[in-house]
Scaffold this motif. Sequence first.
Motif, mmCIF file in Angstrom:
data_model
loop_
_atom_site.group_PDB
_atom_site.id
_atom_site.type_symbol
_atom_site.label_atom_id
_atom_site.label_comp_id
_atom_site.label_asym_id
_atom_site.label_seq_id
_atom_site.Cartn_x
_atom_site.Cartn_y
_atom_site.Cartn_z
ATOM 1 N N HIS A 1 0.828 -1.207 0.000
ATOM 2 C CA HIS A 1 0.000 0.000 0.000
ATOM 3 C C HIS A 1 0.863 1.259 0.000
ATOM 4 O O HIS A 1 1.675 1.481 0.890
ATOM 5 N N ARG A 2 0.642 2.106 -1.015
ATOM 6 C CA ARG A 2 1.376 3.358 -1.121
ATOM 7 C C ARG A 2 0.445 4.531 -0.810
ATOM 8 O O ARG A 2 -0.749 4.351 -0.564
ATOM 9 N N TRP A 3 1.017 5.743 -0.827
ATOM 10 C CA TRP A 3 0.313 6.970 -0.454
ATOM 11 C C TRP A 3 -1.031 7.097 -1.171
ATOM 12 O O TRP A 3 -2.046 7.435 -0.555
ATOM 13 N N GLY A 4 -1.059 6.779 -2.450
ATOM 14 C CA GLY A 4 -2.279 6.936 -3.230
ATOM 15 C C GLY A 4 -3.359 5.929 -2.905
ATOM 16 O O GLY A 4 -4.513 6.094 -3.327
ATOM 17 N N ASP A 5 -3.035 4.887 -2.151
ATOM 18 C CA ASP A 5 -4.012 3.856 -1.815
ATOM 19 C C ASP A 5 -4.852 4.214 -0.593
ATOM 20 O O ASP A 5 -5.795 3.477 -0.257
ATOM 21 N N TYR A 6 -4.498 5.297 0.100
ATOM 22 C CA TYR A 6 -5.216 5.681 1.317
ATOM 23 C C TYR A 6 -6.148 6.845 1.027
ATOM 24 O O TYR A 6 -5.803 7.773 0.295
ATOM 25 N N ASN B 1 4.115 1.125 5.445
ATOM 26 C CA ASN B 1 4.886 2.055 4.623
ATOM 27 C C ASN B 1 4.816 3.499 5.110
ATOM 28 O O ASN B 1 5.361 4.400 4.464
ATOM 29 N N ALA B 2 4.149 3.727 6.236
ATOM 30 C CA ALA B 2 4.222 5.036 6.903
ATOM 31 C C ALA B 2 5.535 5.042 7.679
ATOM 32 O O ALA B 2 5.578 4.891 8.887
ATOM 33 N N GLN B 3 6.623 5.202 6.928
ATOM 34 C CA GLN B 3 7.939 4.889 7.464
ATOM 35 C C GLN B 3 8.449 5.888 8.503
ATOM 36 O O GLN B 3 8.969 5.501 9.536
ATOM 37 N N ILE B 4 8.326 7.180 8.212
ATOM 38 C CA ILE B 4 8.988 8.193 9.027
ATOM 39 C C ILE B 4 7.953 9.065 9.722
ATOM 40 O O ILE B 4 7.047 9.603 9.088
ATOM 41 N N ILE C 1 2.530 5.118 23.456
ATOM 42 C CA ILE C 1 2.744 5.683 22.125
ATOM 43 C C ILE C 1 3.544 4.716 21.259
ATOM 44 O O ILE C 1 3.175 4.415 20.118
ATOM 45 N N SER C 2 4.661 4.228 21.792
ATOM 46 C CA SER C 2 5.520 3.347 20.998
ATOM 47 C C SER C 2 4.846 2.018 20.692
ATOM 48 O O SER C 2 5.018 1.467 19.601
ATOM 49 N N MET C 3 4.082 1.497 21.644
ATOM 50 C CA MET C 3 3.382 0.245 21.394
ATOM 51 C C MET C 3 2.351 0.421 20.283
ATOM 52 O O MET C 3 2.248 -0.409 19.360
ATOM 53 N N ALA C 4 1.593 1.509 20.345
ATOM 54 C CA ALA C 4 0.572 1.745 19.332
ATOM 55 C C ALA C 4 1.195 1.992 17.960
ATOM 56 O O ALA C 4 0.717 1.480 16.941
ATOM 57 N N ARG C 5 2.264 2.777 17.924
ATOM 58 C CA ARG C 5 2.954 3.033 16.650
ATOM 59 C C ARG C 5 3.481 1.726 16.059
ATOM 60 O O ARG C 5 3.368 1.479 14.846
ATOM 61 N N ALA C 6 4.043 0.850 16.900
ATOM 62 C CA ALA C 6 4.548 -0.428 16.409
ATOM 63 C C ALA C 6 3.409 -1.314 15.898
ATOM 64 O O ALA C 6 3.534 -1.964 14.860
ATOM 65 N N LEU C 7 2.288 -1.326 16.620
ATOM 66 C CA LEU C 7 1.145 -2.124 16.180
ATOM 67 C C LEU C 7 0.577 -1.618 14.851
ATOM 68 O O LEU C 7 0.019 -2.395 14.072
ATOM 69 N N SER C 8 0.751 -0.317 14.580
ATOM 70 C CA SER C 8 0.193 0.250 13.351
ATOM 71 C C SER C 8 0.904 -0.243 12.100
ATOM 72 O O SER C 8 0.445 0.011 10.981
ATOM 73 N N PHE C 9 2.021 -0.956 12.265
ATOM 74 C CA PHE C 9 2.701 -1.555 11.112
ATOM 75 C C PHE C 9 1.731 -2.376 10.277
ATOM 76 O O PHE C 9 1.793 -2.370 9.039
ATOM 77 N N ASN C 10 0.820 -3.086 10.945
ATOM 78 C CA ASN C 10 -0.156 -3.921 10.249
ATOM 79 C C ASN C 10 -1.244 -3.017 9.672
ATOM 80 O O ASN C 10 -2.233 -2.711 10.319
ATOM 81 N N GLY C 11 -1.030 -2.581 8.437
ATOM 82 C CA GLY C 11 -1.944 -1.675 7.766
ATOM 83 C C GLY C 11 -1.276 -0.377 7.354
ATOM 84 O O GLY C 11 -1.749 0.314 6.450
ATOM 85 N N LEU C 12 -0.166 -0.043 8.032
ATOM 86 C CA LEU C 12 0.571 1.186 7.720
ATOM 87 C C LEU C 12 2.074 0.912 7.717
ATOM 88 O O LEU C 12 2.875 1.722 8.206
#
Length: 343
Positions: free
Chosen positions: A193-198, A263-266, A250-261
């Motif tokens: 999923h890239r930027w245009g897919d959201y 490529n939201a790398q930075i 915050i860090s736990m939620a950000r890490a969990l967001s990998f599943n679906g995001l």
Amino acid sequence: MAKTNPGRFFEDYSVGETIHHAVPRTVSGGERALYHALYPARHALYSSDAFAQGCGLPAAPIDDMAAFHVVFGKTVPDISLNALANLGYAEGRWLKPVWPGDTLRSTSDVIGVKQNSNGKSGVVWVRTKGVNQHGEVVLEYVRWAMVRKFDLDAPAPETVIQELKPVLEASDLVVPEGLDFTGYDFTLAGEPHRWGDYEVGEVIDHVDGVTVEEAEHMMATRLWQNTAKVHFDASLREGGKRLIYGGHVISMARALSFNGLANAQIVAGLNGGAHANPCFAGDTIKAWSEVLDKAETGVPGVGAIRLRLVATKGGEPFTLKGEDGKYLPHVMLDLDYWALMPM
């Protein structure tokens, strides 16, 4: 004469003063290893030097939130040792990557104060900067905390409240020098999923959950030299339950967001954030995100996506506030941030 430091109280702050926080810290590859052991952090740019080099960077930086915690931790003895609550964030910007071997220190400017009507506490606003060994600012943010008064008879200071941007513009964001996503490897990153897919308004259930352990949160909080007593001393909390450091959530939620995001790398900007309800050991953190906005950055292949990241402990999915406008009891974190993503 006492040599120990009881921390600052509300009456000890004055608008305009600059606080230079103690104990600079040199980060290493061990920071990344321990961060990835504490959280299910899997974003490829921070996991692989080779992947980062394929995106135009010299190596994999330290995770953005790990850098945030290092800078934040420095401020705790001077800002929130006697805080009753950390209330919010605004105008956060990551200005330069933090590399293994960098030494970080923190300074904070007091930009606002307001005594509460009960006369027992007040709110202090500070703008904090994290600075590396070259004198370069690597990140900055505003936060405000409710701090106890020591002398209840101390006169209330003149109220000063700075006007803060509710949302950073995409033009406020800093794209790391050299970053180029035109040759981005989606297979190695983990999702197509890239930027245009959201789509703006889209909500994403990140599916997975992690139950918070007492020892892990204390290890994380010690790693960043956060000395807030409520995270360690059970006798200071009603019911004898240590309060989990909000940055851990915050860090736990950000890490969990990998599943679906994935490529939201930075993480590039922090628009706002609220620790809506406390987190305690035994709570299971789950997360969902909402796409709030999208923007181009002008850098080849790099788009900006504004996300609301919500961490919960149970409750109905995709619910945030009740009819009274207050956060529902199961909502622990409401974080509004900008991330950089391949277009």
